[in-house]
Write an enzyme that holds these catalytic residues in place. Structure first.
Site, PDB file in Angstrom:
ATOM      1  N   HIS A  57       9.795  13.416 -23.319  1.00  0.00           N
ATOM      2  CA  HIS A  57      10.562  13.485 -22.517  1.00  0.00           C
ATOM      3  C   HIS A  57      10.642  14.928 -21.848  1.00  0.00           C
ATOM      4  O   HIS A  57      10.121  16.016 -22.484  1.00  0.00           O
ATOM      5  CB  HIS A  57      12.177  13.231 -22.983  1.00  0.00           C
ATOM      6  CG  HIS A  57      12.201  11.709 -22.866  1.00  0.00           C
ATOM      7  ND1 HIS A  57      13.341  11.164 -23.528  1.00  0.00           N
ATOM      8  CD2 HIS A  57      11.478  10.725 -22.830  1.00  0.00           C
ATOM      9  CE1 HIS A  57      13.297  10.068 -23.691  1.00  0.00           C
ATOM     10  NE2 HIS A  57      12.207   9.587 -23.117  1.00  0.00           N
ATOM     11  N   GLU A  59      13.101  17.351 -21.646  1.00  0.00           N
ATOM     12  CA  GLU A  59      13.614  18.117 -22.539  1.00  0.00           C
ATOM     13  C   GLU A  59      12.866  18.813 -23.431  1.00  0.00           C
ATOM     14  O   GLU A  59      12.760  20.091 -23.888  1.00  0.00           O
ATOM     15  CB  GLU A  59      14.911  17.812 -23.195  1.00  0.00           C
ATOM     16  CG  GLU A  59      16.046  17.275 -22.140  1.00  0.00           C
ATOM     17  CD  GLU A  59      16.012  15.816 -21.494  1.00  0.00           C
ATOM     18  OE1 GLU A  59      17.061  15.005 -21.244  1.00  0.00           O
ATOM     19  OE2 GLU A  59      14.913  15.107 -21.556  1.00  0.00           O
ATOM     20  N   TRP A 186      -7.137   0.114  13.109  1.00  0.00           N
ATOM     21  CA  TRP A 186      -6.282   0.676  12.706  1.00  0.00           C
ATOM     22  C   TRP A 186      -4.885   0.543  13.516  1.00  0.00           C
ATOM     23  O   TRP A 186      -5.222   1.238  14.621  1.00  0.00           O
ATOM     24  CB  TRP A 186      -6.307   1.713  11.759  1.00  0.00           C
ATOM     25  CG  TRP A 186      -7.332   1.855  10.699  1.00  0.00           C
ATOM     26  CD1 TRP A 186      -8.700   2.132  10.863  1.00  0.00           C
ATOM     27  CD2 TRP A 186      -6.934   1.468   9.398  1.00  0.00           C
ATOM     28  NE1 TRP A 186      -9.094   1.929   9.715  1.00  0.00           N
ATOM     29  CE2 TRP A 186      -8.235   1.398   8.714  1.00  0.00           C
ATOM     30  CE3 TRP A 186      -6.127   1.029   8.753  1.00  0.00           C
ATOM     31  CZ2 TRP A 186      -8.426   1.188   7.260  1.00  0.00           C
ATOM     32  CZ3 TRP A 186      -6.035   0.439   7.597  1.00  0.00           C
ATOM     33  CH2 TRP A 186      -7.490   0.670   6.856  1.00  0.00           C
ATOM     34  N   ARG A 200       2.490   4.476  -2.447  1.00  0.00           N
ATOM     35  CA  ARG A 200       1.832   3.791  -3.812  1.00  0.00           C
ATOM     36  C   ARG A 200       1.911   4.720  -4.935  1.00  0.00           C
ATOM     37  O   ARG A 200       2.209   4.019  -5.855  1.00  0.00           O
ATOM     38  CB  ARG A 200       0.305   3.512  -3.442  1.00  0.00           C
ATOM     39  CG  ARG A 200       0.054   2.263  -2.380  1.00  0.00           C
ATOM     40  CD  ARG A 200      -1.308   2.031  -2.213  1.00  0.00           C
ATOM     41  NE  ARG A 200      -1.627   1.035  -1.195  1.00  0.00           N
ATOM     42  CZ  ARG A 200      -2.641   0.868  -0.597  1.00  0.00           C
ATOM     43  NH1 ARG A 200      -3.639   1.413  -0.733  1.00  0.00           N
ATOM     44  NH2 ARG A 200      -2.592  -0.107   0.551  1.00  0.00           N
ATOM     45  N   ASP A 216      -6.678  -9.490   5.490  1.00  0.00           N
ATOM     46  CA  ASP A 216      -7.152  -8.148   5.392  1.00  0.00           C
ATOM     47  C   ASP A 216      -7.877  -7.416   4.383  1.00  0.00           C
ATOM     48  O   ASP A 216      -8.699  -6.528   4.407  1.00  0.00           O
ATOM     49  CB  ASP A 216      -5.849  -7.006   5.272  1.00  0.00           C
ATOM     50  CG  ASP A 216      -4.879  -7.436   6.568  1.00  0.00           C
ATOM     51  OD1 ASP A 216      -5.464  -7.867   7.858  1.00  0.00           O
ATOM     52  OD2 ASP A 216      -3.575  -7.395   6.777  1.00  0.00           O
ATOM     53  N   ARG A 223      -6.275   6.587  -3.623  1.00  0.00           N
ATOM     54  CA  ARG A 223      -7.693   7.450  -3.254  1.00  0.00           C
ATOM     55  C   ARG A 223      -7.207   8.631  -2.530  1.00  0.00           C
ATOM     56  O   ARG A 223      -6.063   8.981  -2.598  1.00  0.00           O
ATOM     57  CB  ARG A 223      -8.409   6.574  -2.068  1.00  0.00           C
ATOM     58  CG  ARG A 223      -7.613   5.624  -1.051  1.00  0.00           C
ATOM     59  CD  ARG A 223      -8.819   4.753  -0.437  1.00  0.00           C
ATOM     60  NE  ARG A 223      -8.008   3.813   0.521  1.00  0.00           N
ATOM     61  CZ  ARG A 223      -7.275   2.831   0.607  1.00  0.00           C
ATOM     62  NH1 ARG A 223      -7.192   2.313  -0.517  1.00  0.00           N
ATOM     63  NH2 ARG A 223      -7.046   2.299   1.643  1.00  0.00           N
ATOM     64  N   THR A 239       1.148 -19.499  -3.940  1.00  0.00           N
ATOM     65  CA  THR A 239       1.867 -20.722  -4.491  1.00  0.00           C
ATOM     66  C   THR A 239       0.900 -21.618  -5.019  1.00  0.00           C
ATOM     67  O   THR A 239       0.895 -22.242  -6.094  1.00  0.00           O
ATOM     68  CB  THR A 239       2.590 -21.060  -3.352  1.00  0.00           C
ATOM     69  OG1 THR A 239       3.646 -20.441  -2.692  1.00  0.00           O
ATOM     70  CG2 THR A 239       3.760 -22.477  -3.993  1.00  0.00           C
ATOM     71  N   GLY A 316       2.470 -10.011   3.766  1.00  0.00           N
ATOM     72  CA  GLY A 316       2.606  -9.868   5.026  1.00  0.00           C
ATOM     73  C   GLY A 316       3.971 -10.264   5.627  1.00  0.00           C
ATOM     74  O   GLY A 316       4.843 -10.009   4.772  1.00  0.00           O
ATOM     75  N   SER A 322      10.727 -13.208   3.580  1.00  0.00           N
ATOM     76  CA  SER A 322      11.236 -13.655   2.441  1.00  0.00           C
ATOM     77  C   SER A 322      12.417 -12.817   1.759  1.00  0.00           C
ATOM     78  O   SER A 322      13.564 -13.311   1.363  1.00  0.00           O
ATOM     79  CB  SER A 322      10.382 -14.208   1.359  1.00  0.00           C
ATOM     80  OG  SER A 322       9.675 -15.356   2.109  1.00  0.00           O
TER      81      SER A 322
END
Length: 385
Positions: A57, A59, A186, A200, A216, A223, A239, A316, A322
């Site tokens: 930690h 401290e 892009w 990220r 994609d 990176r 799903t 996406g 959702s």
């Protein structure tokens, strides 16, 4: 306005502790990223932050550094020892003493902290232990919002059992994420893409829908200047396990397979995984749901149990919609490029309310921040409180 029991010097040291905490956001596992500064009078003798994976930690790191300072090599113990920390020192003990005990044993005179730890094992107990030992403990409200930004994943997980969810969207000026033929590289510029790498790095996990993998084929690895950081856990919503039909999955070449989880409906079997070498090492999690479609809240519960406090949702459109529809997001980070794409292109959100919905009934968001990256923008939105 300066709090009556906190000086301008105190505020300066609290800011330094906050900056230390910010360094390891998204890198400390289930534990929060905390910063700590120790002073002897107005001299900084120790600094520390939560280490990678969550331990030691902050401290403990600061005390270790302070103990080696020349002021503590003298025969007489120095006085006026102050500890500045962004979260209440923990009170629970594992194989090592609690941070509250470490601070007591170190001989601190005063502790100023920015937030109470909601963990049931601490939650005021750290403060109580230190005050029982004669330490003056002060909870300051300085930098409250900045500190909450750092602790948001940990605090939400403790409160709700769910991770803090960020929807990351890259879109054209008119809200399109791809052309009609699926081209998206892009839409935003290189600076925005570097900012995505930072995002990220600050999250414990990344979630993406199977359509984004199919169209994609992203790498989803860290990176550029972040390539030394361990890759994040990757969660793919699929799903019907349609990825089993895909020949080339780029992220399998860039991210360790044991970090990849395919979340699928429980009624589907793993037979394809056993037959296909590409999926060896990949975890397939069945999300308990009686519905044909995956239940977002159940998905978040599964992800939280894997130690993810902060989740980045990279798309996406169907996935973002959702989360929006179920009101299960905490912020949207929208990167807007300088292109305008035909209306036939893919919008960042699908329709989520009936066509006859009144304008007043659509969700309103609050602008939290805005940055300009050359001719592109990064805008952060949060739900209205």
């Amino acid at each position: 306005m300066i709090e009556s029991n906190v000086s301008r010097e105190d505020k300066k040291f609290l800011k330094l502790a906050l900056n230390l905490a910010r360094r390891n956001v998204g890198l400390t596992g289930k534990n929060p990223s905390v910063g700590c500064v120790i002073t002897c009078g107005d001299i900084i003798v120790g600094r520390g932050n939560t280490q990678l994976g969550g331990r030691p930690h902050a401290e403990v790191m600061a005390i270790k550094q302070a103990s080696a300072h020349y002021l503590f090599k003298k025969t007489r113990k120095p006085k006026d020892i102050n500890v500045y920390v962004t979260l209440e020192p923990c009170a629970h003990e594992t194989s090592t003493p609690s941070c509250a005990k470490e601070i007591i044993n170190f001989g601190a005179n005063r502790v100023i902290y920015l937030a109470t730890d909601p963990d049931d094992r601490t939650n005021g107990k750290g403060k109580f232990l230190m005050e029982e030992a004669g330490i003056n403990c002060i909870k300051s409200r300085f930098y409250e919002n900045e500190n909450l930004d750092i602790l948001n994943g940990y605090l939400k997980q403790k409160k709700t059992g769910l991770p803090y969810v960020t929807l990351k969207i890259g879109a054209s000026l008119n809200g399109k994420i791809a052309t009609s033929n699926g081209e998206s590289k892009w839409i935003t510029n290189e600076l925005c893409r570097k900012r995505v790498q930072l995002l990220r790095s600050e999250h414990d996990g990344i979630l993406i829908g199977k359509n984004s993998i199919i169209f994609d084929n992203p790498r989803l690895n860290l990176r550029d200047q972040f390539d030394a950081i361990e890759n994040k856990l990757i969660f793919i919503l699929d799903t019907n396990f349609e990825l089993s039909k895909l020949e080339n999955i780029a992220l399998f070449d860039k991210v360790e397979k044991e970090k990849v989880y395919i979340l699928t409906n429980r009624k589907f079997e793993e037979s394809t995984k056993k037959e296909n070498k590409r999926f060896r090492g990949v975890s397939i999690e069945r999300v308990n749901t009686a519905q044909e479609m995956l239940n977002i809240k159940e998905i978040l519960k599964v992800i939280s149990r894997m130690g993810v406090n902060r989740l980045l949702v990279e798309g996406g459109a169907r996935v973002w919609t959702s989360f929006l529809k179920e009101d299960l997001f905490d912020e949207i980070v929208m990167f807007t490029g300088n292109k305008i794409i035909n209306n036939s292109g893919t919008s960042c959100f699908d329709d989520f309310l009936p066509d006859d919905t009144q304008l007043r009934d659509f969700p309103n968001l609050t602008l939290k921040s805005l940055h300009k990256w050359q001719d592109n923008f990064e805008v952060k939105w949060i739900p209205n409180s």
